[in-house]
Design an enzyme around this catalytic site. Structure first.
Site, PDB file in Angstrom:
ATOM      1  CG  ASN A  31     -11.032  33.273   6.212  1.00 42.09           C
ATOM      2  OD1 ASN A  31      -9.913  33.205   6.375  1.00 42.09           O
ATOM      3  ND2 ASN A  31     -11.866  32.897   7.306  1.00 42.09           N
ATOM      4  CB  THR A  38      -5.637  34.450   7.699  1.00 40.19           C
ATOM      5  OG1 THR A  38      -5.293  32.678   7.496  1.00 40.19           O
ATOM      6  CG2 THR A  38      -4.606  34.634   6.332  1.00 40.19           C
ATOM      7  CB  SER A  47      -3.107  25.385  10.822  1.00 37.42           C
ATOM      8  OG  SER A  47      -3.986  26.033  10.250  1.00 37.42           O
ATOM      9  CE  LYS A  64      -1.189  22.653   9.467  1.00 28.80           C
ATOM     10  NZ  LYS A  64      -2.322  22.253   8.359  1.00 28.80           N
ATOM     11  CE  LYS A  80      -1.863  25.853  -0.403  1.00 32.95           C
ATOM     12  NZ  LYS A  80      -1.741  26.783   0.969  1.00 32.95           N
ATOM     13  CE  LYS A 100       1.997  31.331   3.726  1.00 31.44           C
ATOM     14  NZ  LYS A 100       0.414  31.545   3.383  1.00 31.44           N
TER      15      LYS A 100
END
Ligand code: NAD
Length: 428
Positions: free
Chosen positions: A222, A191, A362, A71, A107, A95
């Protein structure tokens, strides 16, 4: 986006090695976990609007998927490198593990400047990324998402390309999609809100009243915007914000010692998170140089823009008033600065805990897509707050129990969880 002195992948490995030693991890396990398991490097040819063909470099790294599918986001940036992508995929593994969601670390990146590409060129690039990668991604293999420079519309083009190739609907193949097209409510703010959910717990643990605190923030994109919004809603005062200025091609810090009006700043920022100097002056902001956010007399620093921002070279400018650092960005502190922060007794909220709200939401998006049933915003944010608070408490407990710096405590939990999954699968 790597700088020569501090390579993010080297930083990620230094942090891992330190805790692997504390945990006395076996050599095979160390070797497996200190590098990505799978990596793709490929090129994407795009027919440009002027009739020429431009070839873009692209990457995808899956660091570890012992706990579930990979992810992680896809970065669109002109200075993207393979090492950035490797490091970020490794941090994604930790994470997901520290917030205890059943996903691994991935990633991606495309070396490009999204600001100079037309919508048609961007669509072609996004579809080309999936054509190059569709055998390696998918809801049960590796699930991409937006990151620096990439947006919900890009995710939808990628999903559409994937579904066109595979001939069926797989809304859980990618997250960060537009709401109404499989996206989750609450993802935009997740986030930044997550940063503040963990900060609130840290303040409680330290016996500090949030309404008596002030903060200085690097970034106004963001993560920073939503962290600033929630922090000020809860009574905190943001006195400085630093961000990039597109006109002068440099960063500035915008300051108001009585507290910035976050909504007014949001109203004058552009889509890239850049704030115009003259407009900020008209709001009564003092304009300082870009690095000044770090030397403010505040209680809390929130680095929410770039990596390698707090180093031994600039640590000395941090005011003695600073008692908390909440790392909204990935890798904002270099590993050689951690001891200085620890010695000064600053409460560190490490990146892969502090900014895990995005990936947690997510994951919620994937769950909702798989059920084909969507929650309202309150339900999403309540679940997010619960997950972030629980993760903070687990890390804080280990840090107290074992007398560890918060970053090391977070690594102890994350690495133990991943190593256990690797052992149970019989990989090492
Ligand atoms: P963004 O592109 O929305 O915003 C970046 C901000 O940084 C902008 O305001 C820009 O002006 C500012 N900036 C750029 N260069 C600067 C400089 N030299 N000095 C000061 N400010 C500068 O990005 P974002 O999504 O907010 O992400 C920020 C960081 O948080 C990145 O490290 C990203 O990997 C990390 N992160 C983001 C998410 C997410 O969900 N967006 C999740 C986890 C981690």
């Amino acid at each position: 986006m790597s700088e020569s002195k501090y390579n993010p992948f080297t930083n990620a490995q230094i942090q891992f090695d330190k805790v692997a030693e504390i945990l006395n991890l076996e050599p095979g396990m160390r070797e497996l976990l200190r590098q990505p398991m799978r990596e793709m490097h490929f090129t994407i040819p795009v027919k440009m609007d002027d009739g020429s063909t431009k070839v873009f470099k692209a990457y995808r790294s899956r660091h570890n998927d012992a706990r579930g599918p990979g992810k992680g986001g896809i970065r669109f940036h002109p200075d993207e490198t393979a090492d950035d992508v490797r490091a970020l995929s490794m941090w994604m593994t930790w994470k997901c593990a520290v917030v205890d969601i059943p996903l691994g670390g991935g990633k991606g990146g495309i070396v490009c400047d999204p600001n100079v590409l037309s919508p048609r060129e961007m669509e072609s690039l996004c579809r080309g990324y999936i054509r190059g990668l569709y055998t390696q991604v998918g809801p049960n293999a590796d699930v991409p998402a937006p990151d620096v420079g990439s947006k919900p519309q890009h995710m939808l083009w990628m999903l559409d390309e994937y579904e066109t190739i595979t001939g069926a609907h797989y809304p859980g193949m990618i997250t960060g999609k537009p709401v109404g097209m499989g996206g989750s409510l609450g993802r935009t703010e997740a986030t930044g809100y997550g940063v503040v959910y963990t900060l609130v717990e840290a303040l409680k643990a330290a016996g500090t009243d949030i309404t008596k605190t002030s903060a200085s923030i690097q970034g106004f994109g963001n993560v920073a915007e939503y962290a600033a919004r929630l922090y000020t809603e809860l009574g905190g005062k943001v006195t400085a914000v630093s961000c990039w200025n597109n006109t002068d091609k440099k960063a500035y810090t915008f300051k108001n010692k009585d507290g910035l009006d976050i909504q007014k700043l949001v109203d004058i920022k552009d889509a890239s998170g850049s704030i115009d100097k003259e407009k900020a002056e008209s709001l009564g902001c003092e304009i300082l140089d870009g690095d000044s956010w770090l030397s403010q007399d505040v209680d809390i620093l929130m680095p929410c823009a770039l990596h390698n921002q707090i180093t031994p070279d600039n640590f000395g400018v941090i005011s003695r008033s600073v008692k908390f650092i909440a790392e909204g960005a990935n890798g904002p502190t270099t590993p050689d600065c951690d001891d200085l922060i620890k010695d000064r007794n600053i409460f560190m909220l490490p990146d892969f805990l502090c900014n895990a709200g995005g990936v947690t939401c997510s994951y919620f998006e994937q769950v909702q897509c798989n059920m084909n049933y969507f929650w309202d915003r309150t339900e999403v944010l309540n679940k997010l707050e619960y997950a972030m608070t629980k993760a903070f408490k687990a890390v804080y407990e280990v840090s107290k129990e074992k007398n560890l710096y918060m970053r090391d405590a977070a690594y102890v939990i994350a690495i133990n969880r991943v190593a256990e999954a690797v052992r149970l699968r019989g990989w090492a």
